[in-house]
Design a protein around this motif. Structure first.
Motif, PDB file in Angstrom:
ATOM      1  N   ARG A  42       0.550  -1.129  -0.670  1.00 40.49           N
ATOM      2  CA  ARG A  42       0.167  -0.015  -0.038  1.00 40.49           C
ATOM      3  C   ARG A  42       0.631   1.353   0.278  1.00 40.49           C
ATOM      4  NH1 ARG A  42      -1.201   2.555   4.355  1.00 40.49           N
ATOM      5  NH2 ARG A  42      -2.914   4.394   4.136  1.00 40.49           N
ATOM      6  N   MET A  43       2.197   1.672   1.066  1.00 32.35           N
ATOM      7  CA  MET A  43       2.591   2.629   0.938  1.00 32.35           C
ATOM      8  C   MET A  43       3.511   2.746  -0.443  1.00 32.35           C
ATOM      9  SD  MET A  43       2.421   4.261   3.134  1.00 32.35           S
ATOM     10  CE  MET A  43       3.239   5.757   3.036  1.00 32.35           C
ATOM     11  N   LEU A  44       4.016   1.158  -0.837  1.00 29.89           N
ATOM     12  CA  LEU A  44       4.794   1.280  -2.429  1.00 29.89           C
ATOM     13  C   LEU A  44       3.609   1.924  -3.177  1.00 29.89           C
ATOM     14  CD1 LEU A  44       7.377  -1.550  -2.775  1.00 29.89           C
ATOM     15  CD2 LEU A  44       8.011   1.008  -1.936  1.00 29.89           C
ATOM     16  N   LEU A  45       2.558   1.872  -3.393  1.00 30.69           N
ATOM     17  CA  LEU A  45       2.167   2.565  -4.414  1.00 30.69           C
ATOM     18  C   LEU A  45       1.467   3.809  -4.200  1.00 30.69           C
ATOM     19  CD1 LEU A  45      -0.812  -1.069  -4.893  1.00 30.69           C
ATOM     20  CD2 LEU A  45       1.030  -0.091  -6.351  1.00 30.69           C
ATOM     21  N   TYR A  46       1.339   4.222  -2.829  1.00 34.43           N
ATOM     22  CA  TYR A  46       0.984   5.698  -2.071  1.00 34.43           C
ATOM     23  C   TYR A  46       2.062   6.196  -3.032  1.00 34.43           C
ATOM     24  CZ  TYR A  46       0.821   9.222   0.463  1.00 34.43           C
ATOM     25  OH  TYR A  46       0.824  11.090   0.770  1.00 34.43           O
ATOM     26  N   HIS A  47       3.197   5.522  -3.229  1.00 36.88           N
ATOM     27  CA  HIS A  47       4.356   6.996  -3.304  1.00 36.88           C
ATOM     28  C   HIS A  47       5.017   6.770  -4.802  1.00 36.88           C
ATOM     29  CE1 HIS A  47       6.081   8.233   0.479  1.00 36.88           C
ATOM     30  NE2 HIS A  47       5.621   7.034   0.762  1.00 36.88           N
ATOM     31  N   PHE A  48       4.082   6.016  -5.819  1.00 33.83           N
ATOM     32  CA  PHE A  48       4.378   6.173  -6.996  1.00 33.83           C
ATOM     33  C   PHE A  48       3.547   5.564  -7.821  1.00 33.83           C
ATOM     34  CE2 PHE A  48       8.063   3.988  -4.702  1.00 33.83           C
ATOM     35  CZ  PHE A  48       9.275   4.346  -5.189  1.00 33.83           C
ATOM     36  N   GLY A  49       1.989   5.445  -7.077  1.00 38.42           N
ATOM     37  CA  GLY A  49       1.099   5.289  -7.929  1.00 38.42           C
ATOM     38  C   GLY A  49       0.327   4.214  -8.209  1.00 38.42           C
ATOM     39  N   THR A  50       0.895   3.425  -9.338  1.00 37.55           N
ATOM     40  CA  THR A  50       0.729   2.033 -10.004  1.00 37.55           C
ATOM     41  C   THR A  50       1.935   0.995  -9.662  1.00 37.55           C
ATOM     42  OG1 THR A  50       1.720   2.576 -12.203  1.00 37.55           O
ATOM     43  CG2 THR A  50      -0.745   2.634 -11.080  1.00 37.55           C
ATOM     44  N   ARG A  51       1.801  -0.051  -9.443  1.00 37.56           N
ATOM     45  CA  ARG A  51       3.193  -1.212  -9.870  1.00 37.56           C
ATOM     46  C   ARG A  51       4.133  -0.946 -11.308  1.00 37.56           C
ATOM     47  NH1 ARG A  51       3.499  -4.625 -13.385  1.00 37.56           N
ATOM     48  NH2 ARG A  51       4.798  -6.510 -13.429  1.00 37.56           N
ATOM     49  N   ASP A  52       3.301  -0.646 -12.386  1.00 43.49           N
ATOM     50  CA  ASP A  52       3.933  -0.027 -13.276  1.00 43.49           C
ATOM     51  C   ASP A  52       4.471   0.949 -13.254  1.00 43.49           C
ATOM     52  OD1 ASP A  52       3.262  -2.564 -14.815  1.00 43.49           O
ATOM     53  OD2 ASP A  52       2.105  -1.092 -16.202  1.00 43.49           O
ATOM     54  N   GLN A  53       4.442   1.874 -12.838  1.00 41.04           N
ATOM     55  CA  GLN A  53       5.057   2.931 -12.471  1.00 41.04           C
ATOM     56  C   GLN A  53       5.950   3.206 -11.330  1.00 41.04           C
ATOM     57  OE1 GLN A  53       1.610   5.768 -11.212  1.00 41.04           O
ATOM     58  NE2 GLN A  53       1.566   7.014 -13.043  1.00 41.04           N
ATOM     59  N   LEU A  54       6.333   2.111 -10.334  1.00 41.49           N
ATOM     60  CA  LEU A  54       6.964   1.706  -9.476  1.00 41.49           C
ATOM     61  C   LEU A  54       8.049   1.346 -10.525  1.00 41.49           C
ATOM     62  CD1 LEU A  54       8.492   0.998  -7.218  1.00 41.49           C
ATOM     63  CD2 LEU A  54       7.553  -0.450  -6.616  1.00 41.49           C
ATOM     64  N   LEU A  55       7.601  -0.022 -10.894  1.00 41.89           N
ATOM     65  CA  LEU A  55       8.844  -1.340 -11.699  1.00 41.89           C
ATOM     66  C   LEU A  55       9.727   0.287 -13.052  1.00 41.89           C
ATOM     67  CD1 LEU A  55       6.857  -4.124 -12.938  1.00 41.89           C
ATOM     68  CD2 LEU A  55       8.615  -3.584 -10.894  1.00 41.89           C
ATOM     69  N   ARG A  56       8.841   1.117 -13.353  1.00 42.46           N
ATOM     70  CA  ARG A  56       9.395   2.028 -14.213  1.00 42.46           C
ATOM     71  C   ARG A  56      10.608   2.697 -13.757  1.00 42.46           C
ATOM     72  NH1 ARG A  56       8.777   4.859 -19.343  1.00 42.46           N
ATOM     73  NH2 ARG A  56      10.579   6.176 -19.712  1.00 42.46           N
ATOM     74  N   GLY A  57      10.643   3.236 -12.960  1.00 35.74           N
ATOM     75  CA  GLY A  57      11.152   3.479 -11.475  1.00 35.74           C
ATOM     76  C   GLY A  57      12.359   3.393 -11.321  1.00 35.74           C
ATOM     77  N   VAL A  58      12.073   2.314 -11.278  1.00 35.52           N
ATOM     78  CA  VAL A  58      13.005   1.368 -10.794  1.00 35.52           C
ATOM     79  C   VAL A  58      13.807   1.040 -11.980  1.00 35.52           C
ATOM     80  CG1 VAL A  58      13.616  -1.484 -10.063  1.00 35.52           C
ATOM     81  CG2 VAL A  58      12.238   0.092  -8.070  1.00 35.52           C
TER      82      VAL A  58
END
Length: 182
Positions: A42-58
């Protein structure tokens, strides 16, 4: 009233996720990132929006690290023949340090759809041409940058497919002998 953005927390999470991806590869779920960061999905999605946005940021963070590392490896050094620089760069790119980047980026090269980073393959090809041209200019051969990059990429693919480090190292060493100044 919602929480205010906390960029420093986002940066810490991104750094931890990038560390994990470089060590283990890009996961297809966020659970490994949850474990690596010690936070919740939940906190990861809070900071990055979506799973794909998190993966793209990584991916972007890992790519920044790769570019910095490889630019340093490919940088011409005063008083050193550029072929020596390329030999050292090959050892770094094809060795354990380079393997961390291959683990993350090889699937992107193979993914025809390129959903996470559509322009990755083009960038992963063209962004090394500038440093190679500058280094090869010290040999009077900047026009060989595309050839040198193609040899490096081809030998990396060969090495990844066969695991034959001795043969690919010998092939690169032989290739370097052809780069003598005109």
């Amino acid at each position: 009233m919602g929480r205010r953005p906390q960029p420093e927390i986002r940066e810490q999470l991104l750094a931890a996720c990038a560390d994990h991806a470089l060590a283990h590869g890009l996961p297809d779920r966020i659970a490994p990132f949850v474990a690596a960061t010690g936070t919740s999905a939940r906190m990861l999605l809070y900071h990055f929006g979506t799973r794909d946005q998190l993966l793209r940021g990584v991916l972007e963070r890992a790519r920044q690290r790769q570019v910095a590392a490889y630019e340093e490896l490919l940088r011409a050094r005063p008083g050193e023949p550029y072929t020596d620089t390329l030999a050292r760069a090959w050892a770094g790119i094809s060795g354990p340090d380079g393997a961390t980047f291959l683990r993350v980026f090889s699937p992107l090269r193979e993914d025809a759809d390129q959903q996470l980073w559509p322009e990755f393959r083009r960038l992963a090809t063209t962004d090394w041409l500038g440093p190679l041209e500058a280094g090869l200019a010290t040999l009077g051969r900047p026009e060989l940058a595309t050839l040198v990059l193609a040899v490096i990429r081809g030998l990396l693919i060969d090495r990844q497919a066969t695991g034959d480090a001795e043969r690919t190292d010998a092939a690169f060493a032989e290739f370097l002998t052809s780069l003598s100044p005109r």
